[in-house]
Design an enzyme around this catalytic site. Structure first.
Site, PDB file in Angstrom:
ATOM      1  NE  ARG A 142      -0.913  -5.730   4.338  1.00  0.00           N
ATOM      2  CZ  ARG A 142      -1.483  -6.231   3.245  1.00  0.00           C
ATOM      3  NH1 ARG A 142      -1.697  -7.533   3.164  1.00  0.00           N
ATOM      4  NH2 ARG A 142      -1.838  -5.459   2.255  1.00  0.00           N
ATOM      5  NE  ARG A 146      13.057  -1.974   0.266  1.00  0.00           N
ATOM      6  CZ  ARG A 146      11.935  -1.472  -0.243  1.00  0.00           C
ATOM      7  NH1 ARG A 146      11.775  -0.192  -0.383  1.00  0.00           N
ATOM      8  NH2 ARG A 146      10.970  -2.276  -0.625  1.00  0.00           N
ATOM      9  NE  ARG A 182     -11.371  -0.279  11.938  1.00  0.00           N
ATOM     10  CZ  ARG A 182     -12.055   0.480  12.772  1.00  0.00           C
ATOM     11  NH1 ARG A 182     -13.113   0.013  13.414  1.00  0.00           N
ATOM     12  NH2 ARG A 182     -11.667   1.719  13.000  1.00  0.00           N
ATOM     13  NE  ARG A 203      -5.183   3.230   2.323  1.00  0.00           N
ATOM     14  CZ  ARG A 203      -4.777   1.988   2.232  1.00  0.00           C
ATOM     15  NH1 ARG A 203      -3.492   1.711   2.162  1.00  0.00           N
ATOM     16  NH2 ARG A 203      -5.637   0.983   2.186  1.00  0.00           N
ATOM     17  CD  GLU A 245      -8.540   3.518   2.162  1.00  0.00           C
ATOM     18  OE1 GLU A 245      -8.109   3.784   1.028  1.00  0.00           O
ATOM     19  OE2 GLU A 245      -8.050   2.618   2.871  1.00  0.00           O
ATOM     20  CE1 TYR A 268      -4.841  -6.458   4.448  1.00  0.00           C
ATOM     21  CE2 TYR A 268      -3.846  -6.679   6.617  1.00  0.00           C
ATOM     22  CZ  TYR A 268      -4.168  -5.908   5.510  1.00  0.00           C
ATOM     23  OH  TYR A 268      -3.803  -4.580   5.490  1.00  0.00           O
ATOM     24  CG  ASP A 286      -2.052  -7.736  -0.704  1.00  0.00           C
ATOM     25  OD1 ASP A 286      -2.926  -6.938  -0.333  1.00  0.00           O
ATOM     26  OD2 ASP A 286      -0.892  -7.737  -0.246  1.00  0.00           O
TER      27      ASP A 286
HETATM   28  P1  FAD Z   1     -14.358  -9.108  -3.364  1.00  0.00           P
HETATM   29  O1  FAD Z   1     -13.703  -8.194  -4.319  1.00  0.00           O
HETATM   30  O2  FAD Z   1     -14.780  -8.577  -2.042  1.00  0.00           O
HETATM   31  O3  FAD Z   1     -15.633  -9.724  -4.099  1.00  0.00           O
HETATM   32  C1  FAD Z   1     -16.678 -10.370  -3.423  1.00  0.00           C
HETATM   33  C2  FAD Z   1     -17.970 -10.040  -4.166  1.00  0.00           C
HETATM   34  O4  FAD Z   1     -19.014 -10.858  -3.639  1.00  0.00           O
HETATM   35  C3  FAD Z   1     -18.401  -8.594  -3.966  1.00  0.00           C
HETATM   36  O5  FAD Z   1     -18.596  -7.964  -5.220  1.00  0.00           O
HETATM   37  C4  FAD Z   1     -19.688  -8.703  -3.171  1.00  0.00           C
HETATM   38  O6  FAD Z   1     -20.648  -7.710  -3.509  1.00  0.00           O
HETATM   39  C5  FAD Z   1     -20.177 -10.092  -3.564  1.00  0.00           C
HETATM   40  N1  FAD Z   1     -21.064 -10.684  -2.561  1.00  0.00           N
HETATM   41  C6  FAD Z   1     -20.791 -10.895  -1.258  1.00  0.00           C
HETATM   42  N2  FAD Z   1     -21.854 -11.445  -0.653  1.00  0.00           N
HETATM   43  C7  FAD Z   1     -22.809 -11.606  -1.589  1.00  0.00           C
HETATM   44  C8  FAD Z   1     -24.148 -12.105  -1.566  1.00  0.00           C
HETATM   45  N3  FAD Z   1     -24.706 -12.545  -0.439  1.00  0.00           N
HETATM   46  N4  FAD Z   1     -24.846 -12.121  -2.726  1.00  0.00           N
HETATM   47  C9  FAD Z   1     -24.305 -11.643  -3.868  1.00  0.00           C
HETATM   48  N5  FAD Z   1     -23.061 -11.151  -3.953  1.00  0.00           N
HETATM   49  C10 FAD Z   1     -22.320 -11.126  -2.827  1.00  0.00           C
HETATM   50  N6  FAD Z   1      -4.826  -5.959  -2.914  1.00  0.00           N
HETATM   51  C11 FAD Z   1      -3.676  -5.755  -3.610  1.00  0.00           C
HETATM   52  O7  FAD Z   1      -3.124  -6.701  -4.164  1.00  0.00           O
HETATM   53  N7  FAD Z   1      -3.132  -4.512  -3.694  1.00  0.00           N
HETATM   54  C12 FAD Z   1      -3.695  -3.416  -3.122  1.00  0.00           C
HETATM   55  O8  FAD Z   1      -3.175  -2.310  -3.241  1.00  0.00           O
HETATM   56  C13 FAD Z   1      -4.904  -3.598  -2.384  1.00  0.00           C
HETATM   57  N8  FAD Z   1      -5.506  -2.557  -1.783  1.00  0.00           N
HETATM   58  C14 FAD Z   1      -6.671  -2.751  -1.101  1.00  0.00           C
HETATM   59  C15 FAD Z   1      -7.269  -1.645  -0.496  1.00  0.00           C
HETATM   60  C16 FAD Z   1      -8.470  -1.807   0.196  1.00  0.00           C
HETATM   61  C17 FAD Z   1      -9.104  -0.607   0.836  1.00  0.00           C
HETATM   62  C18 FAD Z   1      -9.059  -3.088   0.301  1.00  0.00           C
HETATM   63  C19 FAD Z   1     -10.348  -3.267   1.062  1.00  0.00           C
HETATM   64  C20 FAD Z   1      -8.459  -4.190  -0.287  1.00  0.00           C
HETATM   65  C21 FAD Z   1      -7.267  -4.032  -0.989  1.00  0.00           C
HETATM   66  N9  FAD Z   1      -6.645  -5.111  -1.630  1.00  0.00           N
HETATM   67  C22 FAD Z   1      -5.465  -4.912  -2.315  1.00  0.00           C
HETATM   68  C23 FAD Z   1      -7.211  -6.479  -1.562  1.00  0.00           C
HETATM   69  C24 FAD Z   1      -8.127  -6.798  -2.757  1.00  0.00           C
HETATM   70  O9  FAD Z   1      -9.213  -5.900  -2.771  1.00  0.00           O
HETATM   71  C25 FAD Z   1      -8.638  -8.229  -2.600  1.00  0.00           C
HETATM   72  O10 FAD Z   1      -7.590  -9.141  -2.526  1.00  0.00           O
HETATM   73  C26 FAD Z   1      -9.558  -8.699  -3.754  1.00  0.00           C
HETATM   74  O11 FAD Z   1     -10.331  -7.665  -4.297  1.00  0.00           O
HETATM   75  C27 FAD Z   1     -10.470  -9.773  -3.221  1.00  0.00           C
HETATM   76  O12 FAD Z   1     -11.249 -10.351  -4.251  1.00  0.00           O
HETATM   77  P2  FAD Z   1     -12.453 -11.298  -3.854  1.00  0.00           P
HETATM   78  O13 FAD Z   1     -13.049 -11.762  -5.138  1.00  0.00           O
HETATM   79  O14 FAD Z   1     -12.011 -12.298  -2.864  1.00  0.00           O
HETATM   80  O15 FAD Z   1     -13.479 -10.375  -3.034  1.00  0.00           O
HETATM   81  N1  UDP Z   2       0.828   0.929   8.588  1.00  0.00           N
HETATM   82  C1  UDP Z   2       1.287   1.913   9.431  1.00  0.00           C
HETATM   83  N2  UDP Z   2       1.612   3.139   8.916  1.00  0.00           N
HETATM   84  C2  UDP Z   2       1.484   3.410   7.599  1.00  0.00           C
HETATM   85  C3  UDP Z   2       1.027   2.397   6.738  1.00  0.00           C
HETATM   86  C4  UDP Z   2       0.694   1.156   7.259  1.00  0.00           C
HETATM   87  O1  UDP Z   2       1.397   1.710  10.625  1.00  0.00           O
HETATM   88  O2  UDP Z   2       1.780   4.543   7.188  1.00  0.00           O
HETATM   89  C5  UDP Z   2       0.481  -0.386   9.182  1.00  0.00           C
HETATM   90  C6  UDP Z   2      -1.007  -0.459   9.551  1.00  0.00           C
HETATM   91  O3  UDP Z   2      -1.142  -1.261  10.710  1.00  0.00           O
HETATM   92  C7  UDP Z   2      -1.602  -1.151   8.351  1.00  0.00           C
HETATM   93  C8  UDP Z   2      -0.504  -2.148   8.016  1.00  0.00           C
HETATM   94  O4  UDP Z   2       0.703  -1.432   8.265  1.00  0.00           O
HETATM   95  O5  UDP Z   2      -2.827  -1.781   8.653  1.00  0.00           O
HETATM   96  C9  UDP Z   2      -0.513  -2.674   6.607  1.00  0.00           C
HETATM   97  O6  UDP Z   2      -0.421  -1.593   5.708  1.00  0.00           O
HETATM   98  P1  UDP Z   2      -0.872  -1.709   4.214  1.00  0.00           P
HETATM   99  O7  UDP Z   2      -0.470  -0.470   3.508  1.00  0.00           O
HETATM  100  O8  UDP Z   2      -0.418  -3.010   3.670  1.00  0.00           O
HETATM  101  O9  UDP Z   2      -2.474  -1.731   4.381  1.00  0.00           O
HETATM  102  P2  UDP Z   2      -3.679  -1.962   3.347  1.00  0.00           P
HETATM  103  O10 UDP Z   2      -3.254  -1.333   2.051  1.00  0.00           O
HETATM  104  O11 UDP Z   2      -3.904  -3.422   3.287  1.00  0.00           O
HETATM  105  O12 UDP Z   2      -4.802  -1.227   4.006  1.00  0.00           O
END
Ligand code: FAD
Ligand code: UDP
Length: 367
Positions: free
Chosen positions: A171, A175, A248, A279, A299, A347, A349
């Site tokens: 991911r 570069r 996780r 972070r 986090e 996983y 985005d």
């Molecule tokens: P979710 O947003 O998880 O929505 C699912 C919903 O279903 C939730 O609101 C939940 O409450 C509901 N639900 C589940 N079970 C039930 C039930 N039984 N009854 C009623 N409701 C229920 N993506 C990026 O592109 N860029 C980023 O920088 C990025 N950073 C991230 C950082 C973190 C810490 C995390 C965890 C994810 C990140 N993502 C990022 C990924 C992004 O969050 C997801 O791709 C996106 O939000 C997923 O949307 P979704 O609708 O699939 O799921």
């Molecule tokens: N990672 C790492 N060092 C960093 C940042 C990321 O080793 O400083 C690794 C780590 O395994 C992480 C993965 O790269 O789970 C993907 O990072 P990303 O920032 O995409 O994670 P997310 O935002 O999805 O948590």
């Protein structure tokens, strides 16, 4: 009253599906067990700062269709993610680029950096890449791995880097230019005003019920809807009957600070194993905020057990095989669409979620 669709989840997947179905004349009910819409992209306004309550969310994509789609619902600013990594008392630029290599070894040209990395790779004699550790070592060598990858990865995932799939590390760009942009994608930014507004627009005019758990209130969805769109955990839907998929989880610690600028960057990674968080996010920097105070979020990764929020699927071989069995089971239920990060156990985005729901819309609603 009969709905065409009961949609479980007001995250990006559920909200887009509901929007597109409603546009095509379908009657939808959208439920969420949380007390707010938006799923994990939910933002809360704290003193004018959009706080990403479930971790930093930076939108990035190379898919023009996805970019055009999301731009209907928000204006995006020109934020470019360029996090820094703190390892002990050293600070490095991410992703791994010439600034990182210069700080590590004093090298100045790409040729010098490549030579240094290659020397380290040659010493390791890795023949076959089967896990994240081998993958990382054979891309960037020992120093980058030990200082910037191993500690972060092992605390993030709660397991040895040798037990993790190699795709996770791919991911991150590697570069040999002085470019600190964390992503390689063509389009990037933060929606002006936060992500929740996007979801509000998508769900405008659609019936939504919050604080409503599918399993408690709508298990027999067929009584009220012809079809179900389920964006929760696929294994939970089937009562874990084939086994439990692993996730996780995270704990977010939000803190208001009485200062203008706490860390000088939206994202600072702590790559040492002994620091318990991965972070710290300083939210105002996503929108170049000038408020008098600031909000930060630490986090903390944690083990997932039933009842915790399943933030990340753990896509190793065991779990992917189990997911395939659930997928097969799901294929017998023609009136259910499983979608999103949890329904598809991927996983994803945000851009991939949009891509996948728009694909499903084409089949499900436009066929
Ligand atoms: P979710 O947003 O998880 O929505 C699912 C919903 O279903 C939730 O609101 C939940 O409450 C509901 N639900 C589940 N079970 C039930 C039930 N039984 N009854 C009623 N409701 C229920 N993506 C990026 O592109 N860029 C980023 O920088 C990025 N950073 C991230 C950082 C973190 C810490 C995390 C965890 C994810 C990140 N993502 C990022 C990924 C992004 O969050 C997801 O791709 C996106 O939000 C997923 O949307 P979704 O609708 O699939 O799921
Ligand atoms: N990672 C790492 N060092 C960093 C940042 C990321 O080793 O400083 C690794 C780590 O395994 C992480 C993965 O790269 O789970 C993907 O990072 P990303 O920032 O995409 O994670 P997310 O935002 O999805 O948590």
């Amino acid at each position: 009253m009969k709905y065409d669709y009961l949609i479980v989840g007001t995250g990006l997947y559920g909200a887009i599906f509901a929007h597109e179905a409603t546009k095509r004349g379908k009657k939808c009910l959208v439920i969420d067990k949380r007390d707010h819409i938006g799923g994990n992209i939910y933002c809360e306004d704290v003193d004018g700062i959009n706080v990403h309550k479930y971790g930093a969310h930076i939108f990035h994509t190379s898919n023009k269709e996805v970019w055009d789609y999301i731009n209907q619902f928000a204006e995006f600013n020109n934020f470019v993610n360029s996090p820094v990594a703190v390892y002990k008392d050293e600070l490095y630029n991410l992703p791994f680029n010439m600034n990182t290599f210069n700080k590590l070894w004093g090298v100045i040209t790409p040729e010098q950096a490549k030579t240094k990395i290659q020397e380290q790779i040659d010493e390791l004699n890795i023949e076959e890449i089967t896990n994240l550790e081998d993958q990382a070592l054979s891309l960037v060598g020992t120093d980058v791995y030990e200082k910037l990858i191993k500690g972060y990865t092992e605390k993030q995932w709660g397991r040895d880097a040798k037990e993790l799939p190699s795709f996770i590390i791919k991911r991150l760009p590697l570069r040999f230019t002085y470019d600190n942009n964390y992503f390689n994608d063509k389009y990037q930014g933060i929606p002006v005003g936060g992500y929740t507004k996007i979801i509000e627009k998508l769900l405008d005019g659609i019936e939504v019920k919050l604080n409503t758990d599918f399993f408690k209130e709508y298990r027999d969805f067929e009584k009220i809807a012809d079809k179900l769109v389920f964006t929760g955990m696929i294994d939970e839907y089937f009562d874990y009957k084939l086994g439990v998929l692993e996730y996780r989880s995270l704990r977010f610690e939000h803190e208001k600070k009485d200062c203008v600028n706490y860390q000088g960057s939206a994202v600072v990674n702590y790559t040492e194993k002994d620091v318990p968080y991965t972070r710290i996010i300083e939210h105002k920097h996503f929108e170049f905020g000038t408020q008098d105070s600031t909000v930060i979020t630490r986090e903390y990764p944690k083990d997932w057990s039933k009842g915790d929020e399943p933030y990340y699927p753990i896509n190793n071989e065991r779990n992917n095989d189990l997911f395939e069995k659930y997928k097969e089971l799901a294929s017998n239920h023609e009136n259910i669409v499983f979608g999103g990060r949890l329904g598809n156990y991927k996983y994803y985005d945000m851009d991939k979620v949009i891509e996948s729901v728009l694909d499903v819309v084409k089949v499900e609603l436009d066929k």
